[in-house]
Each structure stands twice: as structure tokens, then as C-alpha cells.
Design an enzyme around this catalytic site. Structure first.
Site, mmCIF file in Angstrom:
data_model
loop_
_atom_site.group_PDB
_atom_site.id
_atom_site.type_symbol
_atom_site.label_atom_id
_atom_site.label_comp_id
_atom_site.label_asym_id
_atom_site.label_seq_id
_atom_site.Cartn_x
_atom_site.Cartn_y
_atom_site.Cartn_z
ATOM 1 N N THR A 1 -41.955 3.021 -26.727
ATOM 2 C CA THR A 1 -41.660 4.395 -26.309
ATOM 3 C C THR A 1 -41.324 5.282 -27.502
ATOM 4 O OG1 THR A 1 -39.449 3.564 -25.845
ATOM 5 C CG2 THR A 1 -40.908 3.861 -23.983
ATOM 6 N N ASP A 2 -41.201 6.591 -27.208
ATOM 7 C CA ASP A 2 -40.917 7.563 -28.271
ATOM 8 C C ASP A 2 -39.425 7.849 -28.373
ATOM 9 O OD1 ASP A 2 -43.767 8.077 -28.536
ATOM 10 O OD2 ASP A 2 -43.576 9.108 -26.631
ATOM 11 N N SER B 1 -34.600 10.691 -29.613
ATOM 12 C CA SER B 1 -35.863 11.172 -29.073
ATOM 13 C C SER B 1 -36.719 11.561 -30.262
ATOM 14 C CB SER B 1 -35.637 12.369 -28.163
ATOM 15 O OG SER B 1 -36.876 12.953 -27.858
ATOM 16 N N ARG B 2 -37.858 10.889 -30.422
ATOM 17 C CA ARG B 2 -38.583 11.045 -31.686
ATOM 18 C C ARG B 2 -39.528 12.235 -31.722
ATOM 19 N NH1 ARG B 2 -38.946 5.470 -30.891
ATOM 20 N NH2 ARG B 2 -37.151 4.486 -31.886
ATOM 21 N N VAL B 3 -40.020 12.667 -30.576
ATOM 22 C CA VAL B 3 -41.005 13.743 -30.655
ATOM 23 C C VAL B 3 -40.601 15.017 -29.932
ATOM 24 C CG1 VAL B 3 -42.982 12.238 -30.985
ATOM 25 C CG2 VAL B 3 -42.265 12.808 -28.691
#
Ligand code: ATP
Ligand code: MG
Length: 580
Positions: A419-420, A445-447
Site C-alpha cells: 500500500t501507499d 501517507s506517501r502520495v
């Protein structure tokens, strides 16, 4: 030297109640010679159950000219009547019946070798493919999950007690799939797309395969639109974008489902189609979820896919694929979809059960080796499609349950890496009343950051930093009673921030409300109140803003930047409101 014949022998078996006449036998031989090459050996088996007509079996092909077979063909013809705009369905059916001709279509048939635990092994279907649907003699369907040299392993979608070893199995030449369509909105269905909510049959627009390749890089674009959860602690620090995959992870009873549900509730009226997939849960919990969705008027943009703990394991295994296929239907039309998998730990368990029953060798924690690939294939299908592809999106919120907070177990690490980002929930926080129990240090949360609105982005400011400083200081000062004033002030500030992040369930905050709270909190306007009053103060502030400063609220919601003037206007308004 003896001569070898290279002519194949074609075994043709006629089954009927009465032996065929000579004339009929000749016709059979002619038919077989026309369709197969080789030396024909015709034999006859008495079968009382065939009341009228014959069944001819050549190798694993079956030609059914019995009464039942003819009725079945007629039934299939009627079922496959395609809609024509403007023509009543009765006319179409009448035309179909008038033009109906019995066709000598071969059906590949196999034989059940063993059956039990929701699994059947079958032999004789040499051409069958992985993922194909098979139909058993009594109408139960199954899906091929294992192809071996001598037999096929098949998971069953119905009660295996009704299938007998030695009974016949037919190929359908159809990949496993589910019916999809917009009539599914507002409905509760099982993993095969059958309604289970007593509201009558559902008319499908299409049939989509359960497994399909995920969109490639070229077909995607970057995540650039927010998928707001309505939860301050997530939207401010771990923003999610449309097309992102954000894991919700935590021990049991830490509010995982509630976060997903609140996110669905926050989509009310904004056109996002929500799909909630319940895997292996108790029926009563699912009923509770459906009740909350309908009470908040959310069902008309939601589909609930249920495979409860009491359903056969194969249905629990395919439920997330069914939900995803239903979501893809809308995504391909350019719509935005939010899909919740509650939860993938149970999905992994169901796949482990199936794999062990199919005799695959177990790997780490007894899961089969391809469990990672299985989940990555599933989650990869969530995407933000490029404009050429219609620009639709599917945002996934998979849920994973941990044991005693252990994120390094097999399934959690797998899904964390697919997951991101993840929202990590903690029991200690939950029980201390900090709900949603988001662990700020371990969540990420990466994006989603690039999808945040401008106002939100600048309002968030130093929140995460302030909170992590607070946490560190809290640990250091735990046993210290003699604190200097600066430390005390910082602790008080941190505590008030933590209070502000508390939010009761099913009460989402809009983006502009969140911005106001953040600006005031980080502007140190809310820290001088006793902790137990902080949430009331927040409510008073928001009510006051709505009633007396609608212009400010409008300006934020319309996507304006958070300029210095706007920020000052908010702080001034805050002073005014809280003065009374
Ligand atoms: P399970 O492991 O059983 O699936 P879960 O982690 O999904 O549990 P929930 O069912 O979402 O947890 O929540 C557990 C309980 O906590 C529920 O009774 C829910 O109403 C309550 N709860 C969750 N979030 C909040 C909140 N923000 N405020 C108050 N109560 C909450
Ligand atoms: Mg739950």
C-alpha cells in the site's frame, strides 16, 4: 514385422433408457465420423434416468439430446436473449423460441474424483483453464484453482454435501466473474453478486471477470484529488488521494471499521461510489454496518458485498475480487470509487485454508508462497486512470488486524509494503479515550500530500512536528514533577492538540471546518482551556464560524489559498466567538 496402426480409436458411448435401433446407431456413427477422425468404437450403456432421447459421449465431449438436455439448451437460449432498445422483452423471447434449433454442441465433461471441505478434484477436463467456472451435475458451481497433471482442483461455491464422487462436471468456458451494473447501488449482495437483502432480483448491465490485469503505468496518472475522510487526524496529517491505497491496521476493537465507515459517510452527495466488502465477519456486525449506512442516507451510492464467517471459504476468498470488479465497472466509466476491504487478514486466512486443502506446500505462518502476489494483484487494481482512459479512480482502504500490535507479522508486512501508507491504530490510545486511536508516529501517507487542497496544506503547518515533540517530551517528563514553565506550556499545548484530534464516530468534519480548527489550534488559541472543555470549545467555534462568518467558510471551501489575511481573519473571528 507387424504393422503398427497409427489410426486413433474413438470411443463413443451412447447412454439412454432404451437401446438405439440399427438405424439410429448408423446415424451416430456417421455423426462421430464427421466430427472425429479415427476408428470408431460405439457402445451403449443403459441409463434409466434418461427418460427421452440419448446422450452421446465421445472422449470427454458430451452431446446431449436427452429431454433434459434439450430443455437446458432452450433455457440457455432464453437466458441469453440480449436487450434491444425499443423492443419488448416478450417479443425477443418469442423470436428466440421460434428460431430455436437444437444444436449438437459438445460439452466437455469430467468426473468428480473426491469432494470435501469445499474442494472437489475432477478428472477428464483436459482443456479447462485456471479460474474457469465448472458446473456440477446438481447445479452447484465451482472455480478451478489448481491444475495438476492428472486432475483439477476446484473450489465450490455451494454446499459440497450434495456432490457425489463419480458424478459429472461440465465446463462452461467462462472465466469466473460477477454481474455488475448501476442497479447494484443500494444493495447488499453476496460474493457471487446475488442479492441477500430481500429487495428482489438485480438487473445487471454487464459481467466482469473476477481477476483482470491492473491498469499499466501509461493508463494511470498521479493522484491529485483528495479523498477526504472527514476525520481531522487523518485529513490533516495523513491525507488520502483518489486512487491511493491506504491501509488501516490495528488490533481488534481499535476502531478500524469505524474509520472506513466514517470515510464512506463523508462521501455523501459528492458522487463517489462506495463499496464495502465484508470478509468473514459475523452477520450481525455486517447488519450493524448496513444499518448505519442507511440511517445516514448513504446506501444509494453504496454497494455492500458480504461473505460472512458462515459462508463457504471459497466465497470469502472471492469476495474482494467481486467488490473490485464492481468498482472497476464504475471506474472505467470515469467515476470515482472508494472500496473498503474489511478485512484482508481474514481473506488471507481463507486463501490459506483453500491452499492447504488443495495440497499446496505451506510457507511462512503456513500461508502459501503466493499470498503476497495475491494481495498485490488485488490492490494494484486501484488506480487513478489517465484522462484518455476516462479519468476515473478507485481508492482502496484495506483493513488488516494485528495481534498485540505486531506489525512485523507476515500478512501485515506484506500489505504495508504493497500500500501507499498506513493508518496505525493503537489499543492503548483507544482505551485512554483518544479516538480515532491513530498512532501519529507510525502512520504515514506517501502520495496523498499532493492531493491536499491548498488551504488544508498550509493550515496543517507544523502539526505533526508539534505532536512528535510533545510525545518525546511526554516520555521524558513522565516521572518529573518539577518542570519549568516553558516545558509545562509545551505539554499543555500538546495535550490540547491531542484533545482536538479526538472525534466521535459518524460525525465527519468538512474541509473548511478542519482548516478553521487547525489554524486556531496552531495559532495557540485553544490551549488555555481545561482539557475536558476543549471539544466543547471546538464545537462552539465551528458553530460560530458557520453562523457569523459564512464568507470566510466559503472562501476556504472554494479552494482559495490560505493567505496571511485569511489566516488573520480566522484568528480574529475565533477571538470574537470564544470571547462570549
Ligand atoms: P473489530 O476488530 O472487531 O473489527 P474494529 O477495529 O473494526 O473492531 P470498530 O468496530 O470500528 O473496531 O470499533 C470498536 C468500537 O469502538 C465500536 O463499538 C465503536 O462504536 C467504537 N468506536 C470506534 N471509533 C470511535 C470513536 N471515534 N468514538 C467513539 N467510539 C468509537
Ligand atoms: Mg471491524
Amino acid at each position: 514385422m507387424s504393422e503398427f496402426s497409427d489410426r486413433r480409436v474413438v470411443q463413443a458411448l451412447i447412454r439412454s433408457a432404451q437401446p438405439p435401433s440399427r438405424e439410429q446407431r448408423e446415424r451416430f456413427v456417421k455423426f462421430v465420423a464427421h466430427n472425429y477422425s479415427g476408428e470408431i468404437r460405439l457402445s451403449w450403456d443403459k441409463e434409466e434416468s434418461i427418460t427421452d432421447g440419448f446422450i452421446l459421449q465421445v472422449g470427454s465431449d458430451l452431446y446431449d439430446w436427452s429431454l433434459e438436455g434439450r430443455i437446458q439448451q432452450m433455457k440457455e437460449a432464453i437466458e441469453n436473449v440480449a436487450d434491444e432498445p425499443g423492443v419488448p422483452i416478450t417479443t425477443l423471447i418469442r423470436q428466440k423460441i421460434e428460431s430455436f434449433q437444437l444444436e449438437a454442441m459438445p460439452r466437455e465433461v469430467g468426473r468428480v474424483l473426491t469432494v470435501g471441505d469445499g474442494i472437489a478434484t475432477v478428472d477428464g477436463l483436459s482443456g479447462a483453464a485456471y479460474g474457469e467456472i465448472l458446473v456440477f451435475e446438481n447445479g452447484i458451481r465451482g472455480m478451478i484453482q489448481d491444475l495438476r497433471k492428472d486432475y483439477i482442483g476446484c473450489v465450490l461455491f455451494g454446499d459440497d454435501g450434495q456432490i457425489l464422487a463419480g458424478s459429472r462436471v461440465y465446463r462452461t468456458h467462462r472465466q469466473a466473474g460477477v454481474p455488475v451494473g448501476s442497479s447494484y447501488l443500494g444493495r447488499v449482495v453476496d460474493a457471487l453478486g446475488e442479492p441477500i437483502d430481500d429487495q428482489g432480483p438485480i438487473r445487471a448491465d454487464d459481467y466482469m471477470p473476477l481477476e483482470i490485469a491492473a491498469p499499466g503505468i501509461i493508463d494511470r496518472q498521479a493522484v491529485n484529488e483528495p479523498m477526504e475522510t472527514g476525520l481531522l487526524c487523518i485529513d490533516a496529517m495523513f491525507p488520502i488521494g483518489r486512487g491511493q491505497r491506504e491501509l488501516i491496521i490495528g488490533d481488534r476493537q481499535t476502531g478500524k471499521t469505524t474509520i472506513a465507515l466514517d470515510t464512506i459517510l463523508n462521501q455523501k452527495g459528492n458522487g463517489v461510489i462506495c463499496i464495502y466488502v465484508a470478509i468473514g465477519q459475523k452477520n450481525s456486525s455486517v447488519a450493524q454496518t448496513v444499518k448505519i449506512l442507511s440511517e445516514h442516507g448513504m446506501m444509494d451510492q453504496t454497494i455492500v458485498v458480504v461473505s460472512s464467517a458462515s459462508d463457504p471459504v471459497p466465497l470469502q476468498y472471492i469476495a474482494p475480487y467481486s467488490g473490485t470488479a464492481m468498482g472497476e465497472y464504475f471506474m472505467n466509466q470515469g467515476k470515482d470509487v472508494l472500496i473498503v476491504y474489511d478485512d484482508l487478514s481474514k481473506h488471507a486466512t481463507s486463501y490459506r485454508t483453500i491452499s492447504l486443502l488443495l495440497g499446496r506446500s505451506p510457507g511462512r505462518e503456513a500461508y502459501p508462497g503466493d499470498i503476497f502476489y495475491l494481495h498485490s494483484r488485488l490492490l494494484e487494481r486501484s488506480a487513478h486512470l489517465s484522462d484518455e482512459m476516462g479519468g476515473g479512480s478507485m481508492t482502496a482502504l484495506p483493513i488488516v488486524e494485528t495481534q498485540a500490535g505486531d506489525v512485523s507479522a507476515y500478512i501485515p508486512t506484506n500489505i504495508i509494503s504493497i500500500t501507499d501508507g498506513q493508518i496505525f491504530l493503537e489499543s492503548d490510545l483507544f482505551f485512554s479515550g483518544q479516538r480515532p486511536a491513530v498512532n501519529v508516529g507510525l502512520s504515514v501517507s506517501r502520495v496523498g500530500g499532493s492531493a491536499q487542497t491548498k488551504a488544508m496544506k498550509s493550515a496543517t503547518g507544523t502539526l505533526r512536528l508539534d505532536l512528535s515533540q510533545y510525545r518525546e517530551m511526554q516520555v521524558f517528563t513522565q516521572f518529573d514533577s518539577d518542570l519549568d514553565d516553558l516545558t509545562k506550556a509545551q505539554l499543555a499545548y500538546g495535550q490540547s492538540l491531542m484533545q482536538l484530534l479526538r472525534q466521535s464516530q459518524h460525525s465527519p468534519l468538512s474541509m473548511e471546518e478542519q482548516v478553521v480548527v487547525l489554524v486556531c489550534a496552531l495559532g495557540h488559541k485553544l490551549q488555555n482551556y481545561p482539557l475536558e472543555e476543549v471539544r466543547d470549545v471546538r464545537a462552539r467555534l465551528l458553530q460560530g464560524m458557520k453562523d457569523r462568518y459564512p464568507l470566510i467558510m466559503n472562501e476556504i471551501s472554494e479552494g482559495y489559498k490560505l493567505t496571511q489575511e485569511l489566516r488573520e481573519a480566522i484568528l480574529l473571528a475565533c477571538d470574537e466567538i470564544l470571547k462570549e
